[in-house]
Design a protein around this motif. Structure first.
Motif, mmCIF file in Angstrom:
data_model
loop_
_atom_site.group_PDB
_atom_site.id
_atom_site.type_symbol
_atom_site.label_atom_id
_atom_site.label_comp_id
_atom_site.label_asym_id
_atom_site.label_seq_id
_atom_site.Cartn_x
_atom_site.Cartn_y
_atom_site.Cartn_z
ATOM 1 N N ASP A 7 0.829 -1.205 0.000
ATOM 2 C CA ASP A 7 0.000 0.000 0.000
ATOM 3 C C ASP A 7 0.869 1.264 0.000
ATOM 4 O O ASP A 7 0.736 2.139 0.856
ATOM 5 C CB ASP A 7 -0.919 -0.010 1.228
ATOM 6 N N MET A 8 1.757 1.355 -0.989
ATOM 7 C CA MET A 8 2.754 2.424 -1.014
ATOM 8 C C MET A 8 2.213 3.745 -1.529
ATOM 9 O O MET A 8 1.354 3.784 -2.404
ATOM 10 C CB MET A 8 3.948 2.006 -1.879
ATOM 11 N N SER A 9 2.772 4.820 -0.999
ATOM 12 C CA SER A 9 2.496 6.161 -1.506
ATOM 13 C C SER A 9 3.379 6.401 -2.734
ATOM 14 O O SER A 9 4.373 5.690 -2.948
ATOM 15 C CB SER A 9 2.817 7.202 -0.435
ATOM 16 N N PRO A 10 3.062 7.407 -3.559
ATOM 17 C CA PRO A 10 3.921 7.714 -4.708
ATOM 18 C C PRO A 10 5.371 7.971 -4.303
ATOM 19 O O PRO A 10 6.296 7.552 -5.004
ATOM 20 C CB PRO A 10 3.266 8.972 -5.300
ATOM 21 N N GLU A 11 5.568 8.631 -3.172
ATOM 22 C CA GLU A 11 6.932 8.900 -2.713
ATOM 23 C C GLU A 11 7.657 7.598 -2.373
ATOM 24 O O GLU A 11 8.842 7.426 -2.709
ATOM 25 C CB GLU A 11 6.896 9.816 -1.489
ATOM 26 N N GLU A 12 6.969 6.691 -1.723
ATOM 27 C CA GLU A 12 7.585 5.409 -1.363
ATOM 28 C C GLU A 12 7.931 4.588 -2.602
ATOM 29 O O GLU A 12 8.962 3.912 -2.646
ATOM 30 C CB GLU A 12 6.644 4.630 -0.439
ATOM 31 N N ARG A 22 1.629 -3.347 6.817
ATOM 32 C CA ARG A 22 0.857 -2.628 5.801
ATOM 33 C C ARG A 22 -0.384 -3.432 5.393
ATOM 34 O O ARG A 22 -1.449 -2.871 5.149
ATOM 35 C CB ARG A 22 1.732 -2.354 4.576
ATOM 36 N N ARG A 68 -4.181 -2.052 5.733
ATOM 37 C CA ARG A 68 -4.995 -1.886 4.532
ATOM 38 C C ARG A 68 -6.273 -2.709 4.622
ATOM 39 O O ARG A 68 -7.348 -2.265 4.209
ATOM 40 C CB ARG A 68 -4.204 -2.291 3.293
#
Length: 259
Positions: free
Chosen positions: A55-60, A95, A99
Motif C-alpha cells: 500500500d505504497m504512496s507515490p513517494e515510497e 501494511r 490496509r
C-alpha cells in the motif's frame, strides 16, 4: 523472498521506462506496441498485483524504484541490504493489516446497502444472496462439480475476473472454492443466475489475493450451467482372513480368525 525479487525487476524496469520516455502521459510509461513489449507489459501488470500488500504512496514507490534501478545497473546500494532486507516481511504484514482494516471499514456501508436491495437476503454467515433469474433444474450439493459463468467485481465496480471475457465457463468442485460460493451456489438451480455479495471473511480474508486487496468485499454474478453429481466411492472388497482364508472361513491352524 522470491516474490520480492520478481517485483524488483518489474519496478526497476518501470522506472527506467518512465525516465526514458519523454512522450508518456502522466508518468504512465510508454504504450507497448510490439508483441514482445506487450508481453513485458503483461509481466509488469502481473507482478504489480503482488506488491499491493505494501500500500505504497507515490513517494515510497520512488524510493523502491531508486533501489531497484541501482541493483540492476550495478550501482552501489545506498543502504545496508543485510540489515534492511529482513524488515521486508514485517513491513508487509504491518501494511497488509492496516490496509485490510481500511477495506473492511469501507465495505460496511456497501454491504448494508446491498442487503436492503429488493429480493436480497442476508444469511447467518453474512452472505447477501439475490436471485436474478430463477432456474428450473437441480440444486448442487457441496461435493458436486459445477459448471458456471461468472463475473467478479470489487465494491467500486472494478472487474477482477470474468469467465465471459475468457469465453470459457469455469468448472470446479463446490467445496473447493471460497465459502461465499460454496454457500451461495447451493441456493441456485441449473439455468438460474444470482448475485452473491461476499464479506471479506467469506472471500479472501485479510490476506487478499493478487488483484484483490485484503479485507475486500466482493460481488459476483453467477450463472449455474450444469451440475456433475459426485460419484459414490466404490465399495471396498472384503479382505481375506490372515493366512489366505476367504471371509467367513476358518483361518489355517496357528493363524487368528477374522473377527
Amino acid at each position: 523472498m522470491r516474490k520480492f525479487l520478481m517485483v524488483a525487476v518489474l519496478l526497476a524496469a518501470t522506472g527506467c521506462q518512465q525516465q526514458g520516455s519523454s512522450g508518456s502521459a502522466g508518468g504512465a510509461g510508454p504504450t507497448p506496441q510490439t508483441d514482445e513489449q506487450k508481453t513485458f507489459y503483461t509481466l509488469g501488470a502481473t507482478l504489480g498485483r503482488q506488491i499491493q500488500v505494501f500500500d505504497m504512496s507515490p513517494e515510497e514507490i520512488e524510493f523502491v524504484k531508486a533501489g531497484l534501478t541501482a541493483q540492476l545497473t550495478g550501482k552501489e546500494s545506498a543502504v545496508d541490504m543485510q540489515a534492511y532486507g529482513p524488515k521486508l516481511q514485517e513491513l508487509a504484514r504491518t501494511r497488509s493489516t492496516a490496509r485490510a482494516e481500511k477495506e473492511k471499514e469501507k465495505s460496511k456501508k456497501f454491504l448494508e446497502e446491498a442487503a436492503k436491495e429488493e429480493g436480497a437476503t442476508r444469511t447467518e454467515s453474512g452472505l447477501i444472496y439475490k436471485s436474478l433469474t430463477e432456474g428450473s433444474g437441480e440444486s448442487p450439493s457441496p461435493s458436486d462439480v459445477v459448471k458456471v459463468n461468472y463475473r467478479g467485481t470489487l465494491t467500486d465496480g472494478k472487474e477482477f475476473d470474468s469467465s465471459y471475457k475468457r469465453n470459457e465457463p469455469a468448472q470446479f468442485p463446490l467445496n473447493g472454492v471460497i465459502k461465499c460460493w460454496t454457500e451461495g451456489v447451493q441456493k441456485m438451480k441449473v439455468g438460474g443466475k444470482a448475485k452473491l455479495v461476499c464479506p471479506s471473511d467469506l472471500a479472501y480474508g485479510d490476506r487478499g489475493t493478487p488483484g484483490i486487496p485484503g479485507g475486500s468485499a466482493l460481488i459476483f454474478e453467477v450463472e449455474l450451467l450444469e451440475i456433475q453429481k459426485a460419484e459414490p466411492p466404490p465399495a471396498m472388497p472384503e479382505m481375506p482372513a490372515p493366512g489366505g482364508a476367504a471371509p467367513g472361513q476358518a483361518a489355517p491352524q496357528g493363524q487368528p480368525a477374522k473377527k
